[in-house]
Design a protein around this motif. Sequence first.
Motif, PDB file in Angstrom:
ATOM      1  N   HIS A  82      41.607  22.446  57.303  1.00 53.36           N
ATOM      2  CA  HIS A  82      40.925  23.684  57.678  1.00 53.36           C
ATOM      3  C   HIS A  82      41.700  24.404  58.776  1.00 53.36           C
ATOM      4  O   HIS A  82      42.386  23.774  59.590  1.00 53.36           O
ATOM      5  N   LEU A  83      41.542  25.727  58.795  1.00 57.14           N
ATOM      6  CA  LEU A  83      42.071  26.560  59.874  1.00 57.14           C
ATOM      7  C   LEU A  83      40.935  27.439  60.378  1.00 57.14           C
ATOM      8  O   LEU A  83      40.200  28.033  59.579  1.00 57.14           O
ATOM      9  N   LEU A  84      40.784  27.493  61.686  1.00 50.93           N
ATOM     10  CA  LEU A  84      39.750  28.345  62.296  1.00 50.93           C
ATOM     11  C   LEU A  84      40.428  29.366  63.201  1.00 50.93           C
ATOM     12  O   LEU A  84      41.136  28.989  64.142  1.00 50.93           O
ATOM     13  N   PHE A  85      40.202  30.654  62.907  1.00 49.38           N
ATOM     14  CA  PHE A  85      40.724  31.736  63.742  1.00 49.38           C
ATOM     15  C   PHE A  85      39.612  32.178  64.683  1.00 49.38           C
ATOM     16  O   PHE A  85      38.519  32.524  64.235  1.00 49.38           O
ATOM     17  N   VAL A  86      39.891  32.178  65.988  1.00 54.90           N
ATOM     18  CA  VAL A  86      38.864  32.439  66.993  1.00 54.90           C
ATOM     19  C   VAL A  86      39.183  33.712  67.768  1.00 54.90           C
ATOM     20  O   VAL A  86      40.265  33.821  68.366  1.00 54.90           O
ATOM     21  N   CYS A  87      38.256  34.662  67.763  1.00 56.65           N
ATOM     22  CA  CYS A  87      38.253  35.819  68.659  1.00 56.65           C
ATOM     23  C   CYS A  87      39.297  36.872  68.308  1.00 56.65           C
ATOM     24  O   CYS A  87      40.416  36.563  67.914  1.00 56.65           O
ATOM     25  N   GLY A  88      38.923  38.129  68.478  1.00 57.24           N
ATOM     26  CA  GLY A  88      39.856  39.237  68.336  1.00 57.24           C
ATOM     27  C   GLY A  88      39.733  39.944  66.994  1.00 57.24           C
ATOM     28  O   GLY A  88      38.967  39.549  66.111  1.00 57.24           O
ATOM     29  N   PRO A  89      40.503  41.009  66.801  1.00 61.55           N
ATOM     30  CA  PRO A  89      40.431  41.793  65.569  1.00 61.55           C
ATOM     31  C   PRO A  89      41.159  41.116  64.413  1.00 61.55           C
ATOM     32  O   PRO A  89      42.239  40.554  64.595  1.00 61.55           O
ATOM     33  N   LEU A  90      40.571  41.195  63.229  1.00 58.45           N
ATOM     34  CA  LEU A  90      41.246  40.702  62.021  1.00 58.45           C
ATOM     35  C   LEU A  90      42.046  41.853  61.437  1.00 58.45           C
ATOM     36  O   LEU A  90      41.618  42.542  60.499  1.00 58.45           O
ATOM     37  N   HIS A  91      43.191  42.063  62.011  1.00 59.62           N
ATOM     38  CA  HIS A  91      44.012  43.207  61.628  1.00 59.62           C
ATOM     39  C   HIS A  91      45.461  42.919  61.995  1.00 59.62           C
ATOM     40  O   HIS A  91      45.739  42.372  63.067  1.00 59.62           O
TER      41      HIS A  91
END
Length: 300
Positions: A82-91
Motif C-alpha cells: 500500500h501507498l498512503l499520500f498525506v496532505c496537500g493538493p492532488l495536482h
Amino acid sequence: MTDPMDEVIATLRDHPDGPQRLLITGWFSFEDGEVTAGDVLALRAAQEALTRAGIVHDTAWSAGFRADALHLDAAEPDEYGHLLFVCGPLHGEQIKALHRRYARCRRLAVDVSVVDPDAPEVAGFDLVVARDGVGRPRADLSVRAPLGPPPPVVGVVLTGGQGEYGAARRHEAVGALLERWVGGRDCARVPAETRLDSGDWRLCATPEQFLALVGGWDLVLTTRLHGLVLSLRAGVPVLAVDPVAGGAKVSAQARALRWPATLTADTVCERLLDRWWAWCLSPAGRDAARRRARLMGPGV
C-alpha cells in the motif's frame, strides 16, 4: 469530529490479504516539493493512527530536508503493498510520477485538497479522503497530531554593517558562526531588525512595536548594541556577541549594564555559546534579565 484515518484503516483492513506494509508519502517526499509545519503534523497524525492499528509503515522524506531518512528512490515498490499520500493538493507531475512508480501498490490519499475530481492525479488513487474539493469539508489532520513541548522562541538580531570599524570588523565571520550555530538549536528563530521603517510592513515602525516584539521572545541572540539594551529593557535574556575585534560598543554596554552573557569576536565559539545559551534560558538568566529591566526604569 470524525477521524479521516478511520476510513483509511478500514480500507486497509478490508484488503483480501489484510493490511500489508505501507509507504507514507506526501509533498514532504518530493525533491522539488516543500515541507510545511502542517504537512509534518498531518503526517504525525497518520503515523500515530497506523501504529495504533498495528499497520507496519515507512515514511519517505525529501533528501533535501532529511538527508538521513528513507527517500523515494530507495523505497522500492516491490517492498510495499500500500501507498498512503498525506496532505496537500492532488495536482502536478510529481503525483503522476508517484502513480507510475507505485502502480502495483494499492494507493490511498488522506487529508488532501482536490482541485479537479476527474484529474488523473486524483483518479489514480483507490481511495481519496479529501479535506476539501469533494464532499463536505473536513478538519485538517494537523489538528489531531501529537505535539512535543514548545521550544524557546529566539529573536536573532544581527548586523552586517558598521564600516566605521574598518579592519577591526569581524561581522561576516561572527554572523556566519552565529547563523550556523543557532540553526542547529531546537528553537523557534525569529529574524528581526532594530531598524525602523514606516513604509515596510516587515519592519517595526516605532520603538514600542519593537519592544512588544522582543517581549514575546524567550531569548535574544544579537550582535547589535540596541539588540542588547532593548532586550534587557524588555526583561528578556540576551546572548550578545561583539563583532569588533578587541571589543567595541556592544562590550561597553554589557559592562555598563553588568550583563555577563556577552562574548567578543575574539572569544566566541560554540562551547561558550552553548554555556551562555543554557544560562540565559535558566531561571537564573531570566531573573537576571528581569532585574536589569527594573533597574532601567519602566518598560512598555
